[in-house]
Design a protein around this motif. Structure first.
Motif, mmCIF file in Angstrom:
data_model
loop_
_atom_site.group_PDB
_atom_site.id
_atom_site.type_symbol
_atom_site.label_atom_id
_atom_site.label_comp_id
_atom_site.label_asym_id
_atom_site.label_seq_id
_atom_site.Cartn_x
_atom_site.Cartn_y
_atom_site.Cartn_z
ATOM 1 N N LEU A 199 12.947 30.053 -9.229
ATOM 2 C CA LEU A 199 13.103 29.965 -7.963
ATOM 3 C C LEU A 199 11.947 30.998 -7.370
ATOM 4 O O LEU A 199 11.918 32.105 -7.692
ATOM 5 C CB LEU A 199 14.374 30.487 -7.298
ATOM 6 C CG LEU A 199 15.591 29.502 -7.376
ATOM 7 C CD1 LEU A 199 16.858 30.150 -6.867
ATOM 8 C CD2 LEU A 199 15.180 28.209 -6.814
ATOM 9 N N THR A 200 11.117 30.385 -6.333
ATOM 10 C CA THR A 200 10.199 31.311 -5.866
ATOM 11 C C THR A 200 9.860 31.146 -4.416
ATOM 12 O O THR A 200 10.253 29.864 -4.042
ATOM 13 C CB THR A 200 8.598 31.316 -6.293
ATOM 14 O OG1 THR A 200 8.260 29.812 -6.093
ATOM 15 C CG2 THR A 200 8.505 31.351 -7.680
ATOM 16 N N GLN A 201 9.560 31.952 -3.456
ATOM 17 C CA GLN A 201 9.380 31.802 -2.125
ATOM 18 C C GLN A 201 8.348 32.595 -1.520
ATOM 19 O O GLN A 201 8.483 33.960 -2.200
ATOM 20 C CB GLN A 201 10.898 31.994 -1.455
ATOM 21 C CG GLN A 201 10.915 31.690 0.124
ATOM 22 C CD GLN A 201 12.159 31.710 0.702
ATOM 23 O OE1 GLN A 201 13.339 31.784 0.007
ATOM 24 N NE2 GLN A 201 12.360 31.924 1.931
ATOM 25 N N ASP A 202 7.690 32.175 -0.491
ATOM 26 C CA ASP A 202 6.794 33.052 0.023
ATOM 27 C C ASP A 202 7.357 33.839 1.182
ATOM 28 O O ASP A 202 8.127 33.424 2.223
ATOM 29 C CB ASP A 202 5.539 32.202 0.755
ATOM 30 C CG ASP A 202 4.722 31.436 -0.460
ATOM 31 O OD1 ASP A 202 4.646 32.137 -1.577
ATOM 32 O OD2 ASP A 202 4.369 30.549 -0.378
ATOM 33 N N PHE A 203 6.871 35.055 1.460
ATOM 34 C CA PHE A 203 7.539 35.908 2.445
ATOM 35 C C PHE A 203 6.658 36.714 3.163
ATOM 36 O O PHE A 203 5.330 36.680 2.506
ATOM 37 C CB PHE A 203 8.430 37.109 1.850
ATOM 38 C CG PHE A 203 9.824 36.742 1.272
ATOM 39 C CD1 PHE A 203 10.679 36.551 2.313
ATOM 40 C CD2 PHE A 203 9.650 36.183 0.141
ATOM 41 C CE1 PHE A 203 12.028 36.173 1.847
ATOM 42 C CE2 PHE A 203 11.209 35.935 -0.318
ATOM 43 C CZ PHE A 203 12.278 35.917 0.652
ATOM 44 N N GLU A 204 6.599 36.787 4.664
ATOM 45 C CA GLU A 204 5.700 37.702 5.285
ATOM 46 C C GLU A 204 6.514 38.768 5.912
ATOM 47 O O GLU A 204 7.524 38.622 6.500
ATOM 48 C CB GLU A 204 5.158 36.947 6.279
ATOM 49 C CG GLU A 204 4.158 37.727 7.205
ATOM 50 C CD GLU A 204 3.336 36.856 8.200
ATOM 51 O OE1 GLU A 204 2.261 36.617 7.935
ATOM 52 O OE2 GLU A 204 3.925 36.817 9.182
ATOM 53 N N LEU A 205 6.254 39.906 5.517
ATOM 54 C CA LEU A 205 6.834 41.187 6.224
ATOM 55 C C LEU A 205 5.721 41.771 7.348
ATOM 56 O O LEU A 205 4.744 42.138 6.951
ATOM 57 C CB LEU A 205 7.121 42.249 4.911
ATOM 58 C CG LEU A 205 7.585 43.545 5.322
ATOM 59 C CD1 LEU A 205 9.136 43.149 6.164
ATOM 60 C CD2 LEU A 205 7.808 44.426 4.192
ATOM 61 N N GLY A 206 6.327 41.784 8.527
ATOM 62 C CA GLY A 206 5.420 42.140 9.649
ATOM 63 C C GLY A 206 5.865 43.613 10.444
ATOM 64 O O GLY A 206 7.168 43.292 10.547
ATOM 65 N N PHE A 207 5.010 44.142 10.630
ATOM 66 C CA PHE A 207 5.389 45.475 11.324
ATOM 67 C C PHE A 207 4.527 45.371 12.611
ATOM 68 O O PHE A 207 3.340 45.329 12.706
ATOM 69 C CB PHE A 207 4.993 46.870 10.817
ATOM 70 C CG PHE A 207 5.720 46.820 9.382
ATOM 71 C CD1 PHE A 207 7.084 47.520 9.490
ATOM 72 C CD2 PHE A 207 5.246 46.706 8.240
ATOM 73 C CE1 PHE A 207 7.580 47.471 8.302
ATOM 74 C CE2 PHE A 207 6.011 46.565 6.872
ATOM 75 C CZ PHE A 207 7.286 47.073 7.036
ATOM 76 N N THR A 208 5.217 45.181 13.810
ATOM 77 C CA THR A 208 4.331 44.846 14.951
ATOM 78 C C THR A 208 4.059 46.317 15.710
ATOM 79 O O THR A 208 4.566 46.587 16.938
ATOM 80 C CB THR A 208 5.125 43.934 16.123
ATOM 81 O OG1 THR A 208 6.412 44.529 16.259
ATOM 82 C CG2 THR A 208 5.225 42.656 15.348
ATOM 83 N N TYR A 209 3.212 46.973 15.023
ATOM 84 C CA TYR A 209 3.108 48.707 15.561
ATOM 85 C C TYR A 209 2.275 48.676 16.849
ATOM 86 O O TYR A 209 1.135 48.076 16.800
ATOM 87 C CB TYR A 209 2.677 49.423 14.796
ATOM 88 C CG TYR A 209 3.427 49.859 13.349
ATOM 89 C CD1 TYR A 209 4.613 50.070 13.560
ATOM 90 C CD2 TYR A 209 2.760 49.654 11.974
ATOM 91 C CE1 TYR A 209 5.397 50.614 12.394
ATOM 92 C CE2 TYR A 209 3.789 49.949 10.934
ATOM 93 C CZ TYR A 209 4.845 50.345 11.047
ATOM 94 O OH TYR A 209 5.688 50.752 10.165
#
Lengths: 152, 160
Positions: free
Chosen positions: A11-21
């Motif tokens: 199992l693989t999955q794409d992620f996006e971790l965002g910091f809206t500084y």
């Protein structure tokens, strides 16, 4: 459970971790970026009389607060560079370019930014460059779209 | 030098500096057991061969002993609230409207805990040690994730 790993597909999955500084700029960077928005490069004047671009908030040697900023010419000299043949999606230019350290005219220190050039053979240490302003400026280092070759 | 229509505007005092990290996660051996099980509505932990601690979601190695976990252990969907907080600040793009409770839930038979939402109880009635049970989404919505569980609700008798 009787699962063995052999029976389990990977199992693989794409992620996006965002910091809206959003950050506050403080007195020095506020003036510097206001200057860029208005099409002007501002340098920090140290007590020893040198000029620094980009302006630090405190003097590198004495640690004293920077009080004075003054305009300098929007051009300088390449101290060092690195050619980027395959720009990433977040690069400032969408075709091959050079990251450059630029020392502004009459200043100490250096600013890291992109240099637009057609080929890496055009780029060399000591070459003269000038600011290419962004068409719309908002008060951000990207108000300098990039540097460009300055033929005199 | 160039002119700019914003020149008469006031000083710039704030700067937006968003940062986005894009990455691809590939499940390791222990996460794979957990994820394939929860797709079928089952909860699988992993046991340490040294101290016999059970981890869910699975850990590939034991935090205490540093050895690889081995046996898969099936757990029920009931546990206790280890700790919790009431979230009052809205999070951008989060559809859940505050105030809501996020708890650290330790399933019965497990030695670690995971975060999840608490529902079907007033926020000010949530207590440490409260026994809770999972409320699952419909089976047709199950995917490879803990959000197959909509939230945890108190088991009867623990709240007024």
């Amino acid at each position: 459970m009787t699962d063995t790993l052999n029976e389990l597909p990977p199992l693989t999955q794409d992620f996006e971790l965002g910091f809206t500084y959003t950050r506050s700029l403080g007195p020095v960077l506020s003036r510097f970026l206001t200057g860029l928005r208005d099409g002007q490069v501002l340098a920090a004047r140290t007590r020893a009389g040198t000029l620094l671009v980009p302006p630090p908030e405190f003097e590198p040697v004495s640690g004293a607060s920077i009080k004075e900023l003054e305009p300098v010419a929007a051009e300088g000299t390449v101290l060092s560079w690195c050619w980027v043949s395959q720009p990433s999606s977040s690069a400032p230019l969408n075709k091959p370019f050079a990251w450059v350290l630029v020392r502004f005219e009459g200043c100490d220190g250096a600013m890291l930014h992109a240099l637009a050039a057609d080929a890496k053979e055009q780029v060399h240490t000591g070459m003269r460059v000038r600011v290419r302003w962004a068409p719309e400026r908002v008060g951000n280092v990207k108000d300098i779209a990039c540097f460009e070759v300055h033929k005199q | 030098m160039s002119s700019n229509p914003n020149e008469s505007a006031g000083p710039v005092t704030m700067m937006q500096a968003p940062l986005y990290l894009q990455y691809r996660f590939t499940a390791g051996t222990s996460s794979l057991s957990f994820l394939h099980a929860i797709k079928r509505g089952r909860l699988i932990g992993r046991r340490c061969p040294g101290c016999e601690s059970v981890y869910i979601p699975c850990r590939g190695s034991c935090a205490r002993c540093g050895v690889a976990t081995c046996d898969n252990i099936e757990l029920t969907d009931e546990g206790v609230i280890d700790k919790f907080t009431v979230v009052h600040i809205p999070i951008p793009n989060n559809p859940i409207k505050p105030p809501f409770v996020v708890a650290h839930i330790r399933l019965n038979g497990a030695d670690n805990a995971f975060h999840h939402l608490i529902g079907e109880v007033d926020n000010d009635k949530v207590k440490l040690g409260m026994k809770v049970k999972a409320v699952w989404r419909p089976e047709s919505e199950w995917d490879y994730g803990l959000d197959n569980i909509r939230y945890f609700k108190p088991l009867g008798g623990e709240h007024d």
